[in-house]
Structures are given as structure tokens and as C-alpha cells.
Enzyme design. Structure first.
Site, mmCIF file in Angstrom:
data_model
loop_
_atom_site.group_PDB
_atom_site.id
_atom_site.type_symbol
_atom_site.label_atom_id
_atom_site.label_comp_id
_atom_site.label_asym_id
_atom_site.label_seq_id
_atom_site.Cartn_x
_atom_site.Cartn_y
_atom_site.Cartn_z
ATOM 1 N N CYS A 2 -2.382 -3.953 -0.290
ATOM 2 C CA CYS A 2 -2.304 -5.011 -1.277
ATOM 3 C C CYS A 2 -1.586 -4.516 -2.532
ATOM 4 C CB CYS A 2 -3.652 -5.573 -1.709
ATOM 5 S SG CYS A 2 -4.585 -6.291 -0.354
ATOM 6 N N ARG A 27 3.038 -2.315 0.527
ATOM 7 C CA ARG A 27 1.586 -2.127 0.498
ATOM 8 C C ARG A 27 0.844 -3.108 1.388
ATOM 9 N NH1 ARG A 27 0.412 0.883 -4.334
ATOM 10 N NH2 ARG A 27 -1.769 0.349 -4.169
ATOM 11 N N TRP A 74 -2.750 -7.027 2.387
ATOM 12 C CA TRP A 74 -3.075 -6.373 3.647
ATOM 13 C C TRP A 74 -4.534 -6.737 3.890
ATOM 14 C CZ3 TRP A 74 -6.470 -2.639 5.598
ATOM 15 C CH2 TRP A 74 -6.140 -2.145 6.865
ATOM 16 N N ASN A 98 -6.842 -5.739 -5.305
ATOM 17 C CA ASN A 98 -6.546 -4.709 -4.309
ATOM 18 C C ASN A 98 -7.794 -3.844 -4.198
ATOM 19 O OD1 ASN A 98 -5.503 -2.607 -2.769
ATOM 20 N ND2 ASN A 98 -4.572 -1.597 -4.530
ATOM 21 N N GLY A 99 -8.360 -3.759 -2.991
ATOM 22 C CA GLY A 99 -9.568 -2.953 -2.805
ATOM 23 C C GLY A 99 -10.587 -3.714 -1.974
ATOM 24 N N GLU A 478 2.562 14.227 15.921
ATOM 25 C CA GLU A 478 3.324 13.402 14.975
ATOM 26 C C GLU A 478 4.326 12.519 15.733
ATOM 27 O OE1 GLU A 478 3.290 12.321 12.126
ATOM 28 O OE2 GLU A 478 5.304 11.979 11.387
ATOM 29 N N LYS A 482 4.286 8.509 15.453
ATOM 30 C CA LYS A 482 5.462 7.768 14.977
ATOM 31 C C LYS A 482 5.882 6.709 15.991
ATOM 32 C CE LYS A 482 5.791 8.643 11.690
ATOM 33 N NZ LYS A 482 5.385 9.373 10.523
ATOM 34 N N GLU A 485 3.333 3.757 16.114
ATOM 35 C CA GLU A 485 3.206 2.871 14.965
ATOM 36 C C GLU A 485 4.402 1.953 14.768
ATOM 37 O OE1 GLU A 485 3.964 6.191 11.490
ATOM 38 O OE2 GLU A 485 2.867 4.412 10.944
ATOM 39 N N HIS A 501 -5.842 20.072 31.856
ATOM 40 C CA HIS A 501 -7.292 19.902 31.755
ATOM 41 C C HIS A 501 -7.681 18.422 31.721
ATOM 42 C CE1 HIS A 501 -7.789 24.186 31.322
ATOM 43 N NE2 HIS A 501 -6.791 24.168 30.445
ATOM 44 N N LYS A 601 1.433 0.717 3.760
ATOM 45 C CA LYS A 601 1.883 2.052 3.348
ATOM 46 C C LYS A 601 0.795 2.838 2.632
ATOM 47 C CE LYS A 601 5.212 5.074 2.611
ATOM 48 N NZ LYS A 601 5.515 5.875 3.812
HETATM 49 C C1 F6R Z 1 2.292 7.440 9.441
HETATM 50 C C2 F6R Z 1 1.850 7.307 8.063
HETATM 51 C C3 F6R Z 1 0.397 7.387 7.780
HETATM 52 C C4 F6R Z 1 0.140 8.124 6.442
HETATM 53 C C5 F6R Z 1 -1.349 8.073 6.091
HETATM 54 C C6 F6R Z 1 -1.652 8.856 4.837
HETATM 55 O O1 F6R Z 1 3.676 7.384 9.537
HETATM 56 O O2 F6R Z 1 2.635 7.120 7.178
HETATM 57 O O3 F6R Z 1 -0.309 7.999 8.819
HETATM 58 O O4 F6R Z 1 0.583 9.437 6.574
HETATM 59 O O5 F6R Z 1 -1.740 6.745 5.927
HETATM 60 O O6 F6R Z 1 -1.004 8.294 3.741
HETATM 61 P P1 F6R Z 1 -0.806 9.130 2.416
HETATM 62 O O7 F6R Z 1 0.096 10.267 2.749
HETATM 63 O O8 F6R Z 1 -0.209 8.185 1.441
HETATM 64 O O9 F6R Z 1 -2.162 9.620 2.000
#
Ligand code: F6R
Length: 606
Positions: A2, A27, A74, A98-99, A478, A482, A485, A501, A601
């Protein structure tokens, strides 16, 4: 998670609010809405989905007025629909939030005793209901907002706008960031300085528990006990153009491509002579540290997992990596010999912030590795180290990940130096390797065409596995994260040796397996694990250097060549093909690369 914005200005508020929301859309993008005071009356426009839908509505049904608040959502409480979209309005009050208001059910019960019933499924509406109820009992807007905020539990950044009050916004912050922007007889409020960048670079950050009473003439601040308090005005350097795609189709593509340059800046900043060394030395002497705890979420936590290998192998320091949402409730024992490191791009991730607060006073020092220098995590840490990646807008973290790795690598080197685990010659050789990283990353970009070809095949699959051994194992995780997502393809990362395993049962002709295998000390072992997969019909895309591909290319589904970089820091370079693979697969599938479904984000709720 948000974004909120507000303006008390001289010009029409709606276009300014939309401009600010555009910069906050990263956001959340489940819905968007604005409210203004038009001819003394509160009016709202809201739309489901992205901001562009709201803009369309505003063309046909414009909102007039020079005072307003806006929100991009969000969803947490209540489905993403127009009725649950912010601003929420009851009687004379409109609110953006936001929250999460954790005690909203108790507040609803209280309000229902007074015949005030909810009309939406959200926690936020309760704030508007309560504030309006206090006004109905005779409170002024400022008193009503204070009485309301005093009853809220949970996390919030809030803006209140009042019917009949053309020169008043009340803002409140607890647990979610909020910044007040100063203009010429104009005032602004927003979730971050980036949202306010088109309007002003003069910012006051609200502290925890603060309330700001904002008029066009300025802002008065009250602390958590409602006592008047002064908060500094700062000039912040945020480039609003950073939120521009700069000719790329997506922010993610731009941010991947920026890596050689931002990594260059980060390595230069942290490795330059004595100044860089001092930066990391201040307040931390690794000779007195007997254990490191690293806490983060998602990609940032995977950066910590890579760094665990560096700290352990180079500095002989035991490291525990934990995801913040688990760490904070596990009540792990800590000691004064523990260094706690928190990694966060946004610096606002609620779980990471809570984990840091849990550590306060129990550890030697809290080190924050953040991208947003003025973030809550940076400000509450003992030592904040900026990663210098510049604004990252694409929801999937790319350049922040590699810049986090650079800072962690430098920290591991300083730890080795201070603990005497590596001699000067070795430290200098490792520093030289780190200085090579930006150039190596630039060379790694040359695999783009090859990756694009592999991605067009990968896009037709429903599952994928990523394998890596040693320092490449967290990168396999990772890679899977990636891909999931942004392309919505189910993917898992495994340590190569772990596959037999259990997960090897998944292998058949339909299962693509991406193997991260530079020609390093564990190469032969990884190749053996790869053979086990091929023997069962699995299709291997191997990412390796020329030597590795020469030795093990037989029977591969695909080979992707990386520059030769025999270094413990190779994961920073191998991050590039992993990011590009996810990117081009998502582009091929036509998903929303920068704003993938269900994600946001900045995760400022638990
Ligand atoms: C994946 C991604 C998320 C962030 C996670 C932590 O591509 O971006 O997994 O890494 O939400 O976010 P921050 O780094 O802002 O604490």
C-alpha cells in the site's frame, strides 16, 4: 504494501495525487483511489486494479479541489474490489492507510454498540468510522484523529481528510513509513520520498508514534504521547527519473542491465582505501564477535545464505541465517558476542524490522544492509550500510540482491582481516576479485540471447528445478524464487547432493533442471549429480564457464556460458543468468513482469 499520498496545494490535487501514486504503485496494485475536498465536500473516486483504471475514471468523472489524499492497495483484509478500495470514508472523514489495524474487530464491536456498522470488509474503514464517531460526539478533527489513533493497535501509516476542512490533513505513523514534504504554501505527505520527488525534495520523516497536523502553512508534529515535538527537515536526493523505464520494456530489464554500473559504485565505495575500510570498522570489531546472525526475508535472506559461506570459509565465523518471520517468534538465544545483520532492500519489511527490535540490547551490534537509506530498518539499526543500488521498482529484486552481496562480501573480508584468518596477500587477492565483479557481470550479460532461446522453451513447462552446490546452492534457491514469482512456473531449488534424497522422484522428460556449476572445487560432484538426473530422462540446462561446458556438455538440453571467474564471489556473476532466465520466461508467457500477481514490493505487514 500500500502506498499513500496527500496534498494541500494551490493547484488541482487529483493529477498530483495520481502522479505520486504512480511512483508508489510498486507497493501494491490491487486497487487505487483518491479523495479530495471539492467545494468544501469530500468526494472520492476508486477503481479496482491498477492505477490506470483510476485515471480512466477520472477522465470521465474528474475530481476537483486542491486538497486530497490517495492510495494504491495491496489487499490484506477484504478482497480486492472497489468497495474495499481506499480512501475509506464515513460521515465527515476519509482515510487512507498502509498497515494492519489488529484490533479492528474490538473497535467494530465498540462501534456497533453505538449503531455504527461497517460497510466494507476492511480493517481501515474502522479508523474512519471511529474518527467520525468522535466528531459526532463533539470532537474537533484534530482531537478526533488523536483519540482514534490512541485506540489503534497494529501498524499504520494514516492520512485523514475532513469534510469542510480544505486546509487540513492529519497524518500518523506507527510501524509503517510516512514522510511529510514541504513546498511553497503547499504541503505533501507520502509513503516515501520517491512519491514526493516530483513535488519537493524537502522532507520530514515521521518517527514511530508521531502525528503530523498539516496545513498549507506547514506541519506541527506530536510524539507518541501527543506532546509537541520538532522533527528535522532534510533535503533528500531522490531522482524521480529513477522511476522511469529509460527505454527498457520493463523496470526489471532496466534494473538487471544497471548491475555493472551500480555494482561498480558499491565496490568502489566499500573498497576504496582507508575511507571504505573505516566505514565498516566503525563500531564493529569482528575480533570480539563469536557468532553472526543474519535475518531477512525472500531474496534478501538468500543473499544472507550466500554470505554465510563467505563468513564461515573466510573468517571462520559461525553464521546462522534465518527468515525474519520465523526468527522473531522463535525467541532464539542471543549473546553480547553476537553480531546481528539485517538485510532489506526496502528497509521497511515488517518481519525484518520486528526481528531487529527483538535483538536490540541483546547483541553486540545491529547492522542494517539496506537500499533505502532513510528507512525504518536503517534508522533503528546501530550501523546502517547502504547498498547503493538506486531505486528498485520492479517487484522482483535483482540489482538490490547483487549489491547486497557486495556489501556482505566486503563485511566478510573485514571479518577475516580483523580476526586474522586470512593473511594480507589473500585479502588483497579477494578484494581484487571483488573489484572484478562489475566487469564479470557485464560479460555475463552477453548470455542474453542464449537465455532468451532457453526461456522460450522453459515457458512451455509447468515445473522446473534449480540445482547448485556449495556457494551456488542459495543461488539455486534464488533462481527458483525468481522464476516462480514472475513467470508463475512452479520451481524449486535444491542442493545438488540432496536431490537423491527425495526430489529425484520428480525427474522425467518433462522436468527441466537448471544446474549452476562453475568449474570450481565442487564441479565434479555437481556433474555427478547432474548425470544422475540425465540418467532418468531429466533435461539439463547447465550454466557454467567455458571449461565446465567443455567437460560436461554431452547430453545437455542447453548450455549457457558464463565468463571464467574462479572466485568465491562467483554467485554475484551467476545471478545474472538466473535473473534473465526468469525475466525472459515471464516475457514469453506474457505475465506482468514488474507487477506480478499477488505481490508487492515493500511488505510492511506480517
Ligand atoms: C523477491 C523479492 C522479495 C524480497 C523480500 C524482502 O524477488 O523481492 O523476496 O526480497 O520481500 O524485501 P526487502 O528486501 O525489502 O526486505
Amino acid at each position: 504494501m500500500c502506498g499513500i499520498v496527500g496534498v494541500l496545494g494551490k493547484h488541482q490535487a487529483a493529477p498530483i495525487l495520481v502522479e505520486g501514486l504512480k511512483l508508489l504503485e510498486y507497493r501494491g496494485y490491487d486497487s487505487a483511489g483518491i479523495a479530495t475536498i471539492s467545494d468544501g465536500r469530500l468526494e472520492r473516486r476508486r477503481a479496482l486494479g491498477k492505477l490506470v483504471n483510476l485515471s480512466d475514471i477520472l477522465v470521465h468523472e474528474p475530481l476537483r479541489g486542491t486538497a486530497g489524499i490517495g492510495h494504491t492497495r495491496w489487499a490484506t483484509h477484504g478482497a480486492a474490489n472497489e468497495s474495499n478500495a481506499h480512501p475509506h470514508a464515513r460521515g465527515r472523514v476519509a482515510v487512507v492507510h498502509n498497515g494492519i489495524i489488529e484490533n479492528f474487530r474490538d473497535l467494530r464491536a465498540f462501534l456497533s454498540e453505538h449503531q455504527v456498522v461497517p460497510e466494507t470488509d476492511t480493517d481501515t474503514e474502522t479508523v474512519a468510522m471511529l474518527c467520525n464517531w468522535y466528531m459526532e460526539q463533539g470532537s474537533t478533527p484534530v482531537e478526533a484523529a488523536k483519540l482514534t489513533v490512541a485506540r489503534l493497535e497494529g501498524a499504520y501509516a494514516l492520512c485523514f481528510l475532513f469534510d469542510g476542512e480544505e486546509d487540513l490533513i492529519i497524518a500518523a505513523r506507527k510501524g509503517s513509513p510516512l514522510a511529510v514534504g514541504w513546498g511553497e504554501q503547499e504541503m505533501y505527505v507520502g509513503s516515501d520520498a520517491l512519491a514526493l520527488a516530483p513535488m519537493t525534495d524537502e522532507i520530514t520523516y515521521l518517527e514511530e508514534g508521531d502525528i503530523a497536523v498539516i496545513t498549507r502553512a506547514g506541519a506541527d508534529f506530536l510524539d507518541a504521547g501527543f506532546h509537541p515535538v520538532s522533527r528535522p527537515r532534510k533535503r533528500v536526493r531522490v531522482n524521480a527519473n529513477a522511476a522511469d523505464k529509460g527505454g527498457y520494456k520493463h523496470f526489471m530489464a532496466k534494473e538487471i542491465a544497471e548491475q555493472p554500473s551500480v555494482l561498480g559504485e558499491a565496490t568502489e565505495y566499500y573498497l576504496r582505501d582507508q575511507t571504505g575500510r573505516q566505514l565498516l570498522r566503525e563500531g564493529v570489531d569482528f575480533a570480539d564477535i563469536d557468532r553472526v546472525v543474519m535475518v531477512a526475508c525472500g531474496t534478501a535472506a538468500l543473499a544472507c545464505s550466500v554470505a554465510k559461506y563467505w563468513f564461515e570459509q573466510l573468517a571462520g565465523l559461525p553464521v546462522e541465517v534465518d527468515i525474519a518471520s520465523e526468527f522473531r517468534y522463535r525467541e532464539p538465544p542471543l549473546s553480547k558476542g553476537t553480531l546481528a545483520i539485517f538485510v532489506s532492500q526496502s528497509g521497511e519489511t515488517a518481519d525484518t524490522l520486528a526481528a531487529m527490535r527483538y535483538c536490540a540490547g541483546k547483541v553486540a551490534r545491529s547492522v542494517a544492509i539496506v537500499n533505502v537509506a532513510e528507512s525504518s530498518i536503517a534508522r533503528e539499526s546501530d550501523i546502517a550500510l547502504p547498498i547503493l543500488a538506486g531505486p528498485e521498482i520492479g517487484v522482483a529484486s535483482t540489482k538490490a540482491f547483487t549489491c547486497q552481496l557486495v556489501v556482505l562480501a566486503v563485511l566478510a573480508l573485514r571479518a577475516s582481516e580483523q580476526r586474522g584468518t586470512q593473511d594480507t596477500t589473500r585479502i588483497e587477492a579477494l578484494e581484487a576479485q571483488l573489484r572484478h565483479v562489475p566487469g564479470m557481470v557485464s560479460e555475463a550479460m552477453r548470455c542474453e540471447d542464449r537465455i532468451q532461446a532457453v526461456s522460450s522453451q522453459l515457458a512451455r513447462r509447468r515445473h522446473a528445478l534449480f540445482l547448485g552446490r556449495g556457494v551456488m546452492f542459495p543461488l539455486a534457491l534464488e533462481g527458483a524464487l525468481k522464476l516462480k514469482e514472475i513467470s508463475y512456473i512452479h520451481a524449486e531449488g535444491y542442493a545438488s547432493g540432496e536431490l537423491k534424497h527425495g526430489p529425484i522422484a520428480l525427474i522425467d522428460e518433462e522436468m527441466p533442471v537448471i544446474v549452476l556449476a562453475p568449474h570450481d572445487a565442487v564441479f565434479d560432484k555437481t556433474v555427478s549429480n547432474m548425470q544422475e538426473v540425465m540418467a532418468r530422462g531429466g533435461q539439463i540446462a547447465m550454466i557454467s564457464d567455458a571449461q565446465g561446458l567443455e567437460l560436461a556438455s554431452e547430453g545437455l538440453w542447453n548450455g549457457i556460458e558464463m565468463p571464467t571467474f574462479d572466485s568465491i564471489f562467483a554467485p554475484i556473476v551467476y545471478a545474472v543468468p538466473v535473473q534473465l532466465l526468469a525475466y525472459y520466461t515471464a516475457v514469453e508467457k506474457g505475465t506482468d513482469v514488474d507487477q506480478p500477481r499477488n505481490l508487492a514490493k515493500s511488505v510492511t505487514v506480517e
